[in-house]
Design a protein around this motif. Structure first.
Motif, PDB file in Angstrom:
ATOM      1  N   VAL A   1      19.305  11.945  91.344  1.00  0.00           N
ATOM      2  CA  VAL A   1      18.309  11.184  90.590  1.00  0.00           C
ATOM      3  C   VAL A   1      18.835   9.767  90.428  1.00  0.00           C
ATOM      4  O   VAL A   1      19.988   9.562  90.029  1.00  0.00           O
ATOM      5  CB  VAL A   1      18.036  11.822  89.209  1.00  0.00           C
ATOM      6  CG1 VAL A   1      17.071  10.959  88.413  1.00  0.00           C
ATOM      7  CG2 VAL A   1      17.470  13.225  89.380  1.00  0.00           C
ATOM      8  N   PHE A   2      18.001   8.797  90.737  1.00  0.00           N
ATOM      9  CA  PHE A   2      18.410   7.393  90.734  1.00  0.00           C
ATOM     10  C   PHE A   2      17.943   6.723  89.450  1.00  0.00           C
ATOM     11  O   PHE A   2      16.742   6.537  89.235  1.00  0.00           O
ATOM     12  CB  PHE A   2      17.819   6.689  91.957  1.00  0.00           C
ATOM     13  CG  PHE A   2      18.209   5.246  92.085  1.00  0.00           C
ATOM     14  CD1 PHE A   2      19.498   4.886  92.433  1.00  0.00           C
ATOM     15  CD2 PHE A   2      17.291   4.244  91.842  1.00  0.00           C
ATOM     16  CE1 PHE A   2      19.858   3.551  92.548  1.00  0.00           C
ATOM     17  CE2 PHE A   2      17.636   2.919  91.959  1.00  0.00           C
ATOM     18  CZ  PHE A   2      18.926   2.566  92.315  1.00  0.00           C
TER      19      PHE A   2
ATOM     20  N   VAL B   1      24.132  18.771  78.064  1.00  0.00           N
ATOM     21  CA  VAL B   1      24.439  19.611  79.213  1.00  0.00           C
ATOM     22  C   VAL B   1      25.734  19.138  79.841  1.00  0.00           C
ATOM     23  O   VAL B   1      25.942  17.944  80.033  1.00  0.00           O
ATOM     24  CB  VAL B   1      23.300  19.547  80.254  1.00  0.00           C
ATOM     25  CG1 VAL B   1      23.639  20.411  81.453  1.00  0.00           C
ATOM     26  CG2 VAL B   1      22.001  20.002  79.635  1.00  0.00           C
ATOM     27  N   ASP B   2      26.619  20.075  80.177  1.00  0.00           N
ATOM     28  CA  ASP B   2      27.843  19.748  80.872  1.00  0.00           C
ATOM     29  C   ASP B   2      27.550  19.719  82.365  1.00  0.00           C
ATOM     30  O   ASP B   2      27.579  20.738  83.047  1.00  0.00           O
ATOM     31  CB  ASP B   2      28.928  20.778  80.551  1.00  0.00           C
ATOM     32  CG  ASP B   2      30.263  20.415  81.184  1.00  0.00           C
ATOM     33  OD1 ASP B   2      30.371  19.297  81.729  1.00  0.00           O
ATOM     34  OD2 ASP B   2      31.190  21.251  81.156  1.00  0.00           O
ATOM     35  N   MET B   3      27.245  18.530  82.894  1.00  0.00           N
ATOM     36  CA  MET B   3      26.854  18.419  84.288  1.00  0.00           C
ATOM     37  C   MET B   3      28.031  18.542  85.242  1.00  0.00           C
ATOM     38  O   MET B   3      27.849  18.697  86.445  1.00  0.00           O
ATOM     39  CB  MET B   3      26.130  17.079  84.517  1.00  0.00           C
ATOM     40  CG  MET B   3      24.804  16.977  83.773  1.00  0.00           C
ATOM     41  SD  MET B   3      23.888  15.489  84.191  1.00  0.00           S
ATOM     42  CE  MET B   3      22.394  15.738  83.219  1.00  0.00           C
TER      43      MET B   3
ATOM     44  N   LYS C   1      18.268  20.793  89.175  1.00  0.00           N
ATOM     45  CA  LYS C   1      16.947  20.900  89.786  1.00  0.00           C
ATOM     46  C   LYS C   1      15.951  21.449  88.780  1.00  0.00           C
ATOM     47  O   LYS C   1      16.264  22.321  87.981  1.00  0.00           O
ATOM     48  CB  LYS C   1      17.001  21.813  91.016  1.00  0.00           C
ATOM     49  CG  LYS C   1      17.672  21.182  92.225  1.00  0.00           C
ATOM     50  CD  LYS C   1      17.587  22.099  93.431  1.00  0.00           C
ATOM     51  CE  LYS C   1      18.214  21.436  94.655  1.00  0.00           C
ATOM     52  NZ  LYS C   1      18.163  22.304  95.852  1.00  0.00           N
ATOM     53  N   TRP C   2      14.748  20.929  88.872  1.00  0.00           N
ATOM     54  CA  TRP C   2      13.687  21.377  87.971  1.00  0.00           C
ATOM     55  C   TRP C   2      12.623  22.097  88.775  1.00  0.00           C
ATOM     56  O   TRP C   2      12.290  21.701  89.891  1.00  0.00           O
ATOM     57  CB  TRP C   2      13.052  20.180  87.251  1.00  0.00           C
ATOM     58  CG  TRP C   2      13.932  19.601  86.206  1.00  0.00           C
ATOM     59  CD1 TRP C   2      15.034  18.833  86.400  1.00  0.00           C
ATOM     60  CD2 TRP C   2      13.813  19.755  84.800  1.00  0.00           C
ATOM     61  NE1 TRP C   2      15.598  18.485  85.204  1.00  0.00           N
ATOM     62  CE2 TRP C   2      14.863  19.046  84.197  1.00  0.00           C
ATOM     63  CE3 TRP C   2      12.907  20.421  83.981  1.00  0.00           C
ATOM     64  CZ2 TRP C   2      15.050  18.972  82.834  1.00  0.00           C
ATOM     65  CZ3 TRP C   2      13.081  20.349  82.608  1.00  0.00           C
ATOM     66  CH2 TRP C   2      14.145  19.631  82.045  1.00  0.00           C
ATOM     67  N   ARG C   3      12.093  23.160  88.205  1.00  0.00           N
ATOM     68  CA  ARG C   3      10.992  23.867  88.826  1.00  0.00           C
ATOM     69  C   ARG C   3      10.219  24.606  87.742  1.00  0.00           C
ATOM     70  O   ARG C   3      10.709  24.797  86.629  1.00  0.00           O
ATOM     71  CB  ARG C   3      11.480  24.838  89.890  1.00  0.00           C
ATOM     72  CG  ARG C   3      12.449  25.890  89.388  1.00  0.00           C
ATOM     73  CD  ARG C   3      12.895  26.756  90.548  1.00  0.00           C
ATOM     74  NE  ARG C   3      13.854  27.756  90.132  1.00  0.00           N
ATOM     75  CZ  ARG C   3      14.401  28.635  90.961  1.00  0.00           C
ATOM     76  NH1 ARG C   3      14.081  28.611  92.246  1.00  0.00           N
ATOM     77  NH2 ARG C   3      15.267  29.519  90.531  1.00  0.00           N
ATOM     78  N   LEU C   4       9.014  25.059  88.105  1.00  0.00           N
ATOM     79  CA  LEU C   4       8.183  25.764  87.140  1.00  0.00           C
ATOM     80  C   LEU C   4       8.642  27.195  86.978  1.00  0.00           C
ATOM     81  O   LEU C   4       9.075  27.847  87.931  1.00  0.00           O
ATOM     82  CB  LEU C   4       6.722  25.751  87.595  1.00  0.00           C
ATOM     83  CG  LEU C   4       6.043  24.372  87.603  1.00  0.00           C
ATOM     84  CD1 LEU C   4       4.644  24.502  88.138  1.00  0.00           C
ATOM     85  CD2 LEU C   4       6.051  23.755  86.233  1.00  0.00           C
TER      86      LEU C   4
ATOM     87  N   SER D   1      22.403  11.985  80.131  1.00  0.00           N
ATOM     88  CA  SER D   1      21.130  12.617  79.769  1.00  0.00           C
ATOM     89  C   SER D   1      19.935  11.942  80.442  1.00  0.00           C
ATOM     90  O   SER D   1      18.896  12.574  80.645  1.00  0.00           O
ATOM     91  CB  SER D   1      20.952  12.588  78.253  1.00  0.00           C
ATOM     92  OG  SER D   1      20.954  11.246  77.770  1.00  0.00           O
ATOM     93  N   ASP D   2      20.054  10.656  80.801  1.00  0.00           N
ATOM     94  CA  ASP D   2      18.938   9.956  81.437  1.00  0.00           C
ATOM     95  C   ASP D   2      18.552  10.587  82.774  1.00  0.00           C
ATOM     96  O   ASP D   2      17.401  10.473  83.205  1.00  0.00           O
ATOM     97  CB  ASP D   2      19.286   8.484  81.651  1.00  0.00           C
ATOM     98  CG  ASP D   2      19.280   7.695  80.359  1.00  0.00           C
ATOM     99  OD1 ASP D   2      18.751   8.218  79.355  1.00  0.00           O
ATOM    100  OD2 ASP D   2      19.808   6.572  80.335  1.00  0.00           O
ATOM    101  N   LEU D   3      19.489  11.226  83.430  1.00  0.00           N
ATOM    102  CA  LEU D   3      19.190  11.848  84.717  1.00  0.00           C
ATOM    103  C   LEU D   3      18.174  12.975  84.571  1.00  0.00           C
ATOM    104  O   LEU D   3      17.435  13.290  85.510  1.00  0.00           O
ATOM    105  CB  LEU D   3      20.475  12.390  85.358  1.00  0.00           C
ATOM    106  CG  LEU D   3      21.540  11.351  85.723  1.00  0.00           C
ATOM    107  CD1 LEU D   3      22.767  12.040  86.301  1.00  0.00           C
ATOM    108  CD2 LEU D   3      20.987  10.336  86.710  1.00  0.00           C
ATOM    109  N   ALA D   4      18.151  13.612  83.404  1.00  0.00           N
ATOM    110  CA  ALA D   4      17.221  14.716  83.169  1.00  0.00           C
ATOM    111  C   ALA D   4      16.007  14.300  82.350  1.00  0.00           C
ATOM    112  O   ALA D   4      14.939  14.892  82.493  1.00  0.00           O
ATOM    113  CB  ALA D   4      17.941  15.863  82.457  1.00  0.00           C
ATOM    114  N   SER D   5      16.151  13.271  81.500  1.00  0.00           N
ATOM    115  CA  SER D   5      15.073  12.936  80.572  1.00  0.00           C
ATOM    116  C   SER D   5      14.077  11.931  81.133  1.00  0.00           C
ATOM    117  O   SER D   5      12.896  11.966  80.768  1.00  0.00           O
ATOM    118  CB  SER D   5      15.654  12.379  79.268  1.00  0.00           C
ATOM    119  OG  SER D   5      16.363  11.170  79.508  1.00  0.00           O
TER     120      SER D   5
END
Length: 508
Positions: A293-294, A280-282, A234-237, A417-421
């Motif tokens: 994330v799709f 990252v080790d997801m 999850k991403w947040r500020l 990595s595409d899930l985050a980038s």
């Protein structure tokens, strides 16, 4: 012991090629025997292979004679498959997101800075020229004399030539698909509009070369979601955690992406290397701190009983999906095959057989057969997938071609990595729109906040500025009308009509 998963597989009539981590293995297609392997190189050559890092992109020539690879070392390498000899290694200006061969055996390399360069198969030793730094058509210097074909202003996610090679089709992270002439890439034929998010995969079915398939043609999220094994952090500020500046944080992953000023020489793209974060080790993340994330990994097609079928895989999903191409404009009936492990890639052979590459050791979970298969082979028959397990090549891929790896080496592969980038994580922030709007002129600020300008998309920022400008105009006109003391009702009515007229002009 952990194993390297197979990353790419090319099936040819006489020989096949499999990419495993940083290694290349050439096999006999009929017998499965290993003909050549970089794992059998001398100690010095093998060390050079490891130093180059994992292979990220690979392509094979149309005549099955040459293999091109690119990795984290930013070198484009060409191999002779007859002997697996390295023919050339040329430095790329940026990390590559995709490479391919033309019918004339030229090489096309798309990169993370949004450019596509063309290289000859064999570099000219006498050509040591570089792209001039003041050339307005190039965003940066090319160290290997590559010819610029075209450029985007975002990370390229797809690049392919039409079957007749008259056009080159490119897609990027900013929901753009562009159709350009080839090799005159500066001439844009058209755009394929309608995407609201990144475009991660495109495909032209060979049986219907007038159709382009992209990931947003149809809605398949509800079908795919139950099979998503790998999820993004999850991403947040940072400001939501009590921090002072607006820094996006992937909680639980240690990944950070600061919104810093652009470097002096960088003029195009989101950053010099927007996806240069550490791996990252997801598999070890807390499920409560992840989100789905799709991202489409790959789209391909095959023909069965005279009908074209579209087949695709999703980053982090354990199933392979397919539907008939005649149902693209309708609600398609999507069939699937659950492999139990995340699918890394798949290859559709000329006979319609589909070779599926799996991350069989993901999460270090015990498999029913003791050791999970790295490769599975299926065929489409009577509206379902049937598994094929009698091929000698398949047995070799699951046994003789297995290369052991350490946990550190597996983490460096960064397969997901595409899930985050790819997601931008701007519009998803809770309350971000109200916070951003409050910092714009007319909401207590003297100007546009620097942080807001960098975090908002240009389209959203322009829309908000337009609304606030319109509000200020109406407010000023209303105050001006109230300050006047009209003697009759006639001028007042004319003043009201003037405000309405000005408002319509501003909206237009």
């Amino acid at each position: 012991m952990p194993r390297y998963p197979h990353y790419k597989l090319f099936i040819g009539p006489a020989r096949s090629v499999v990419i495993t981590g940083a290694h290349i293995q050439v096999l006999d297609t009929s017998t499965g025997d290993i003909l050549h392997s970089t794992a059998d190189f001398s100690a010095q050559d093998k060390d050079a292979v490891f130093k180059s890092g994992p292979i990220r992109c690979a392509a094979i020539s149309h005549d099955d004679q040459y293999l091109a690879t690119a990795g984290d070392d930013k070198h484009l390498k060409v191999w002779d498959l007859e002997t697996l000899a390295l023919m050339s290694a040329r430095e790329l200006p940026k990390k590559s997101t995709g490479i391919g061969f033309t019918k004339g055996n030229d090489l096309l390399a798309a990169d993370k800075f949004g450019d596509v360069f063309r290289y000859t198969l064999r570099p000219d030793p006498s050509d040591t020229s570089k792209k001039p730094a003041d050339d307005a058509s190039a965003s940066y210097e090319n160290p290997s004399g590559g010819v610029l074909v075209l450029g985007h202003v975002s990370v390229l996610t797809g690049c392919l030539l039409t079957p007749n090679q008259d056009f080159i089709i490119t897609s990027d992270r900013d929901e753009h698909i562009r159709v350009s002439w080839y090799p005159e890439g500066y001439v844009i034929e058209s755009y394929c509009l309608g995407h609201e998010k990144y475009v991660s995969a495109i495909h032209i079915p060979p049986s219907t070369p007038t159709i382009l398939i992209s990931e947003r043609n149809i809605n398949v999220f509800d079908v795919v979601e139950p099979f998503m094994m790998v999820k993004a952090p999850k991403w947040r500020l940072k400001s939501q955690d009590g921090g002072g500046d607006d820094t996006a944080i992937g909680k639980g992953s240690g990944r950070r992406k600061k919104k810093t000023k652009h470097k002096p020489g960088v003029q195009r793209g989101d950053s010099e290397d927007p996806t240069a974060d550490s791996p990252v080790d997801m598999s070890s993340q807390d499920p409560a701190e992840t989100e789905t994330v799709f991202v489409i990994r790959k789209i391909d097609s095959f023909v069965s009983q005279g009908r074209c079928h579209i087949v695709f895989s999703v980053v982090g999903a354990t199933a392979l999906f397919t539907f008939s191409s005649v149902e693209v404009t309708d609600e398609p009936t999507i069939c699937h095959l659950d492999c139990g492990s995340p699918i890394i890639d798949f290859t559709v052979a000329s006979d319609g057989v589909i070779w599926i590459l799996l991350d069989a050791d993901y999460g270090s979970k015990a498999k029913p057969d003791g050791v999970g298969k790295l490769v599975r082979v299926v065929r489409w028959h009577s509206d379902e997938f049937l598994e094929v397990d009698t091929s000698p090549l398949l047995q070799s891929l699951n046994s003789a071609c297995v290369i052991p790896a350490t946990l550190t080496e597996l983490k460096a592969l960064d397969l997901y990595s595409d899930l985050a980038s790819l997601p931008k994580h701007v519009d998803d922030e809770p309350g971000s729109q109200s916070r951003e709007q409050s910092e714009l002129p007319g909401h207590g600020g003297s100007g546009v906040s620097v942080n807001v300008e960098k975090s908002l998309p240009k389209r959203t920022l322009g829309r908000l500025k337009h609304k606030l400008a319109l509000q200020r105009l109406l407010q000023a006109q209303a105050e001006g009308a109230e300050s006047e003391a009209p003697d009759t009702k006639r001028p007042k009515a004319e003043s009201s009509e003037g405000v309405s007229e000005d408002m319509n002009m501003e909206l237009t």
